[in-house]
Enzyme design. Structure first.
Site, PDB file in Angstrom:
ATOM      1  N   LYS A  38       1.964  -9.371  -3.758  1.00 28.81           N
ATOM      2  CA  LYS A  38       0.807  -9.121  -2.881  1.00 28.81           C
ATOM      3  C   LYS A  38      -0.201  -9.556  -3.877  1.00 28.81           C
ATOM      4  O   LYS A  38      -1.343  -9.939  -3.293  1.00 28.81           O
ATOM      5  CB  LYS A  38       1.030  -7.503  -2.711  1.00 28.81           C
ATOM      6  CG  LYS A  38       0.071  -7.270  -1.603  1.00 28.81           C
ATOM      7  CD  LYS A  38      -0.102  -5.737  -1.390  1.00 28.81           C
ATOM      8  CE  LYS A  38       1.253  -5.145  -0.864  1.00 28.81           C
ATOM      9  NZ  LYS A  38       0.977  -3.890  -0.270  1.00 28.81           N
ATOM     10  N   LYS A  50       4.674   0.439  -9.197  1.00 30.41           N
ATOM     11  CA  LYS A  50       4.948   1.541  -8.150  1.00 30.41           C
ATOM     12  C   LYS A  50       5.594   2.664  -8.705  1.00 30.41           C
ATOM     13  O   LYS A  50       5.929   2.766  -9.655  1.00 30.41           O
ATOM     14  CB  LYS A  50       5.894   0.939  -6.956  1.00 30.41           C
ATOM     15  CG  LYS A  50       5.812   1.671  -5.545  1.00 30.41           C
ATOM     16  CD  LYS A  50       4.652   0.589  -4.758  1.00 30.41           C
ATOM     17  CE  LYS A  50       4.519   1.194  -3.601  1.00 30.41           C
ATOM     18  NZ  LYS A  50       3.725   0.187  -2.718  1.00 30.41           N
ATOM     19  N   PRO A  88      -2.794   5.550  -3.332  1.00 36.66           N
ATOM     20  CA  PRO A  88      -2.001   6.370  -2.131  1.00 36.66           C
ATOM     21  C   PRO A  88      -0.779   5.292  -1.555  1.00 36.66           C
ATOM     22  O   PRO A  88      -1.021   4.050  -1.806  1.00 36.66           O
ATOM     23  CB  PRO A  88      -2.896   6.452  -1.051  1.00 36.66           C
ATOM     24  CG  PRO A  88      -4.194   6.363  -1.797  1.00 36.66           C
ATOM     25  CD  PRO A  88      -4.156   5.510  -2.979  1.00 36.66           C
ATOM     26  N   GLY A 172      -0.434   2.090  10.935  1.00 32.74           N
ATOM     27  CA  GLY A 172       0.223   1.749  12.336  1.00 32.74           C
ATOM     28  C   GLY A 172      -1.005   2.100  13.529  1.00 32.74           C
ATOM     29  O   GLY A 172      -1.052   1.368  14.414  1.00 32.74           O
ATOM     30  N   ASN A 248       5.921  -2.386   3.881  1.00 36.30           N
ATOM     31  CA  ASN A 248       6.298  -3.081   2.620  1.00 36.30           C
ATOM     32  C   ASN A 248       8.060  -3.407   2.800  1.00 36.30           C
ATOM     33  O   ASN A 248       8.676  -2.453   3.355  1.00 36.30           O
ATOM     34  CB  ASN A 248       6.293  -2.354   1.397  1.00 36.30           C
ATOM     35  CG  ASN A 248       4.629  -2.200   1.110  1.00 36.30           C
ATOM     36  OD1 ASN A 248       4.029  -3.153   1.041  1.00 36.30           O
ATOM     37  ND2 ASN A 248       3.983  -0.962   0.687  1.00 36.30           N
TER      38      ASN A 248
HETATM   39  N1  PHE Z   1      -0.029   1.660  -0.755  1.00 37.32           N
HETATM   40  C1  PHE Z   1      -0.702   0.503  -1.333  1.00 37.32           C
HETATM   41  C2  PHE Z   1       0.137  -0.919  -1.079  1.00 37.32           C
HETATM   42  O1  PHE Z   1       1.258  -0.870  -0.871  1.00 37.32           O
HETATM   43  C3  PHE Z   1      -1.204   0.807  -2.795  1.00 37.32           C
HETATM   44  C4  PHE Z   1      -2.540   0.301  -3.190  1.00 37.32           C
HETATM   45  C5  PHE Z   1      -3.586   0.420  -2.567  1.00 37.32           C
HETATM   46  C6  PHE Z   1      -2.469  -0.143  -4.558  1.00 37.32           C
HETATM   47  C7  PHE Z   1      -4.832   0.204  -3.176  1.00 37.32           C
HETATM   48  C8  PHE Z   1      -3.802  -0.549  -5.066  1.00 37.32           C
HETATM   49  C9  PHE Z   1      -4.899  -0.094  -4.439  1.00 37.32           C
HETATM   50  O2  PHE Z   1      -0.430  -1.840  -1.132  1.00 37.32           O
END
Ligand code: PHE
Length: 337
Positions: A38, A50, A88, A172, A248
């Site tokens: 990503k 993660k 988050p 969503g 994801n």
């Molecule tokens: N839940 C977000 C994602 O999967 C996590 C995230 C948000 C990580 C903002 C870094 C900054 O992309």
């Protein structure tokens, strides 16, 4: 932490129930790898990571327990000395980041009044809709050399487009609102029956059974809940023309990509469609740019997807192949420096 090739790792903190803790570990490993892709695809200087807190089935997450868990997460993150920052994810909110922040500074998306960029759900939703627009243009025969279906509507107009959104959580629900505003014709689903009110309010079609929404006769399917929904078994039953959504790890197994391609269903890799949240958070919190600039970058996902579609078409390969090459070249270029 999956990768530090492009920069220190980052990724959300998921608090979820698993029948075995090993399933939580597996989820963390796959989700952190997806974060690496990503960030790389979005051109951001971070690596993937993660956090998964695996709750046993039937575990009751009281507010006190949650506080304790969040403090433990904060201590673990702090022990890494900045090599990983959390954010988050499913089961955690910007407010929870404040609690983690009592133990570590390496945390994104605290509410603005605590100095963070706030929740990333809206930006993630906007990014998904941007990706969806690029696909809609292509389905309507625009964007250079596509087949086209003789539709008379504006090339970039989502109005009248039939879209199924599966999962009406914070992302969503926002995608649903944006699509409804744009005049799309919606099919909605969530495992939580109380979300039916949202569908009724918008005059959308409702399916209490997600499988029915996943296999609905629509132009575009938007997976917006947990991962693994695109299984080998479901592919023959799909009736959409394209799949693009923020969940994801949508593919249950990697070769579903080829099965989709054989059926002529375009799939935008989840790590591309879901990048709006990280683009927003990094632009505001690390690059110290304005909200406007963050939004502009999030909308840039439309161009990214349009370019990927174009290149996939020209070469007769899937979008997944072209996207993976982009990720690999960015990671490779950084590793070579
Ligand atoms: N839940 C977000 C994602 O999967 C996590 C995230 C948000 C990580 C903002 C870094 C900054 O992309």
């Amino acid at each position: 932490m999956h990768s530090s090739v492009l920069g220190p790792s980052a990724g959300g903190c998921r608090i979820w129930r698993y029948s075995r803790w090993q399933d939580g570990l597996e989820d963390a490993l796959r989700l952190s790898a997806a974060m690496t892709a990503k960030f790389a695809a979005a051109g951001l200087a971070r690596g993937g990571g993660k956090t998964v807190v695996a709750m046993p089935e039937g575990y009751e997450l009281t507010p006190e327990r949650k506080r304790g868990i969040l403090h433990d997460v904060g201590d673990a993150v702090e022990s890494l000395g900045g090599r990983y920052a959390t954010a988050p994810d499913v089961g955690t909110s910007p407010q929870d980041m404040v609690v983690i922040g009592e133990r570590t500074g390496h945390v994104f998306c605290k509410p603005a009044e605590y100095g963070g960029s706030g929740g990333s759900s809206l930006a993630t939703a906007e990014g998904s809709v941007a990706a969806l627009r690029a696909v809609a243009v292509r389905l309507n025969g625009g964007g250079g050399g596509g087949g086209g279906n003789g539709s008379s509507r504006e090339l970039d107009d989502l109005s009248g487009l039939r879209v199924a959104v599966v999962g009406l959580g914070s992302v969503g629900a926002r995608i649903t609102a944006l699509l409804s505003e744009a005049g799309a014709d919606l099919v909605l689903s969530d495992i939580d029956a109380s979300k039916k009110d949202l569908a009724d309010g918008l005059g959308a079609q409702w399916h209490g059974d997600p499988h029915q929404a996943l296999t609905a006769d629509v132009d575009i399917l938007v997976p917006a809940a947990l991962g693994g929904v695109l299984t080998g078994e479901i592919v023959p039953d799909l009736r959409c023309r394209a799949i693009v959504g923020p969940a994801n790890n949508q593919l249950a197994v990697p070769d579903v990509v080829d099965a989709l391609h054989k059926r002529g269903i375009a799939w935008v890799p989840d790590y591309i469609a879901s990048a709006g949240g990280v683009i927003h958070a990094i632009t505001v919190e690390l690059d110290k740019r304005s909200e406007d600039e963050a939004q502009q970058r999030v909308r840039g996902i439309e161009d990214t997807v349009a370019e990927l579609l174009q290149s996939a078409d020209t070469r007769g390969v899937t979008l997944a192949v072209v996207a993976e090459e982009l990720v690999r070249s960015r990671l490779g270029a950084a590793a070579d420096r």
